[in-house]
Scaffold this motif. Structure first.
Motif, PDB file in Angstrom:
ATOM      1  N   ARG A 142       0.831  -1.204   0.000  1.00  0.00           N
ATOM      2  CA  ARG A 142       0.000   0.000   0.000  1.00  0.00           C
ATOM      3  C   ARG A 142       0.874   1.265   0.000  1.00  0.00           C
ATOM      4  O   ARG A 142       0.513   2.277  -0.605  1.00  0.00           O
ATOM      5  CB  ARG A 142      -0.943   0.000   1.208  1.00  0.00           C
ATOM      6  N   LEU A 145       2.075   1.674  -3.544  1.00  0.00           N
ATOM      7  CA  LEU A 145       0.976   2.165  -4.378  1.00  0.00           C
ATOM      8  C   LEU A 145       0.727   3.649  -4.113  1.00  0.00           C
ATOM      9  O   LEU A 145       0.573   4.445  -5.052  1.00  0.00           O
ATOM     10  CB  LEU A 145      -0.283   1.349  -4.094  1.00  0.00           C
ATOM     11  N   MET A 158       2.145  -1.210 -13.156  1.00  0.00           N
ATOM     12  CA  MET A 158       2.306  -2.144 -12.037  1.00  0.00           C
ATOM     13  C   MET A 158       2.858  -3.467 -12.561  1.00  0.00           C
ATOM     14  O   MET A 158       2.263  -4.095 -13.433  1.00  0.00           O
ATOM     15  CB  MET A 158       0.967  -2.346 -11.327  1.00  0.00           C
ATOM     16  N   ARG A 174      -5.663  -7.069  -4.322  1.00  0.00           N
ATOM     17  CA  ARG A 174      -6.156  -6.861  -5.695  1.00  0.00           C
ATOM     18  C   ARG A 174      -7.489  -6.119  -5.661  1.00  0.00           C
ATOM     19  O   ARG A 174      -7.759  -5.289  -6.534  1.00  0.00           O
ATOM     20  CB  ARG A 174      -6.265  -8.195  -6.434  1.00  0.00           C
ATOM     21  N   ILE A 177      -6.548  -2.456  -4.918  1.00  0.00           N
ATOM     22  CA  ILE A 177      -5.945  -1.802  -6.088  1.00  0.00           C
ATOM     23  C   ILE A 177      -7.021  -1.411  -7.103  1.00  0.00           C
ATOM     24  O   ILE A 177      -7.031  -0.296  -7.627  1.00  0.00           O
ATOM     25  CB  ILE A 177      -4.883  -2.714  -6.732  1.00  0.00           C
ATOM     26  N   GLN A 181      -7.901   2.399  -8.071  1.00  0.00           N
ATOM     27  CA  GLN A 181      -7.749   2.807  -9.472  1.00  0.00           C
ATOM     28  C   GLN A 181      -9.039   3.424 -10.006  1.00  0.00           C
ATOM     29  O   GLN A 181      -9.017   4.442 -10.705  1.00  0.00           O
ATOM     30  CB  GLN A 181      -7.329   1.597 -10.323  1.00  0.00           C
ATOM     31  N   TYR A 190      -1.132  -3.097 -16.091  1.00  0.00           N
ATOM     32  CA  TYR A 190      -0.832  -4.024 -14.993  1.00  0.00           C
ATOM     33  C   TYR A 190      -0.274  -5.316 -15.584  1.00  0.00           C
ATOM     34  O   TYR A 190      -0.853  -5.874 -16.516  1.00  0.00           O
ATOM     35  CB  TYR A 190      -2.137  -4.288 -14.250  1.00  0.00           C
TER      36      TYR A 190
END
Length: 367
Positions: A142, A145, A158, A174, A177, A181, A190
């Protein structure tokens, strides 16, 4: 505002080896686009070409309509999340996330504001003063990210970001994410080799093999209507059997596997008749027939009860081993050694050329 990525006939060589040769694809603004394929297929190489870590020997990459081939990595306004997190162990969570902003000479007050905002978005604001070594793998991811998106990049890249996490954390991350996003609206590319992960997070998927794109489509279409046998067997489980299209009258066809014949209404009209094919059936697309001898004759070798479903491992009279999945509520467990017949949910079956390179299914005829 989200941007599009246009990759036009790009070429990548390492010495005399051409890894990618004339590859083209388009990523839509705000899209979560996944490059999926086995190790060595070229997906990470392509990602590194987008961010500028790898040179481009031919073709063009455009972001928001601008060619970026010769723009240095640090001028491309992209965020990158790596497989190994690449966070600084001597810095606090807050300082790790602020690193890119400091390099961009953002004011101290603005850094404070942006970091606090992103900490809340990735749900680690309560950890901002801790060092990374005191955090779990999911929390460290995290941080990575947050650091990538706090700079408000045009593009988020990614590379296998979840591969170092255990199974439970992978599912948790997942989902996080994908949610982040969507909230941020960043155009995202990705990379993964995990099929389930790709199906779970993607708006569209490009399946790659040997530096070549095999299919670009939505997760549902990739799974239900694969373009060839590579995609069919790489995404999920598929049983591939030899068959024949006995007749094809304007898309209404009789397909045969051994002595078992079934009718399909979605074979392409120009496919022809009396031609050998590969028939792809996913384990859950079989119908177990214990009452009559209609279907493909098989013998049950073994079974595994997994609660909701039971997996049967069967062998045909020709010696081909296959897997069949049946809802556990549909009857008693079938004993090993039982002779049964398998019918097909024909609307879900896929039919390919004998070499497996192309589908004969007319995708205009919907499931």
């Amino acid at each position: 505002m989200s941007v599009a990525i246009n990759i036009e006939k790009v070429v990548k060589r390492f010495g005399k080896d051409t890894v990618i040769d004339g590859l083209s694809l388009d990523v839509k603004p705000g899209e979560f686009f996944t490059l999926l394929g086995p190790s060595g297929c070229g997906k990470t190489t392509l990602l590194r070409m987008i961010i500028g870590f790898n040179s481009i020997e031919g073709g063009q990459i455009k972001v928001d309509g601008k060619v970026i081939n010769d723009i240095p990595t640090n001028k491309r306004n992209m965020g990158m999340v790596f497989q190994n997190y690449a966070i600084f162990p001597h810095m606090t969570v807050k300082d790790n996330i602020a690193f890119g902003l400091k390099n961009r000479k953002v004011s101290k007050d603005e850094i404070e504001k942006k970091v606090d905002e992103i900490l809340k978005i990735v749900k680690i604001d309560h950890l901002k003063d801790r060092k990374p070594q005191n955090l779990s793998g999911g929390q460290q991811q995290r941080i990575a990210l947050a650091r990538a998106i706090v700079i408000h990049p045009e593009v988020l890249l990614m590379d296998e970001p979840l591969s170092n996490l255990d199974a439970k954390l992978r599912i948790e991350m997942r989902n996080a994410i994908k949610q982040i996003q969507q909230q941020m609206g960043i155009t995202t590319v990705y990379v993964t080799h995990d099929q389930e992960e790709a199906l779970a997070v993607s708006d569209r998927i490009a399946v790659m093999n040997g530096g070549v794109i095999q299919q670009i489509d939505t997760p549902k279409q990739i799974y239900q209507r694969p373009a060839n046998t590579f995609v069919s067997t790489f995404i999920g489980l598929s049983n591939i059997m030899n068959g024949v299209i006995d007749s094809n009258d304007n898309g209404n066809s009789i397909v045969r596997i051994g002595n078992y014949k079934f009718q399909m209404n979605n074979i392409k009209k120009d496919t022809g008749s009396n031609i050998p094919v590969k028939v792809s059936v996913r384990p859950e697309e079989f119908i177990i027939n214990k009452e009559t001898q209609e279907g493909i004759p098989v013998t049950v070798k073994n079974s595994v009860f997994l609660g909701v479903a039971t997996h049967y491992f069967v062998v045909t009279n020709e010696g081909q081993e296959m897997e069949v999945i049946q809802n556990s509520d549909l009857g008693e467990l079938i004993p090993n050694g039982s002779k049964i017949h398998l019918k097909l949910q024909v609307q879900k079956v896929n039919v390919f050329s004998a070499d497996g390179s192309k589908t004969f299914i007319d995708r205009e005829v919907r499931l």
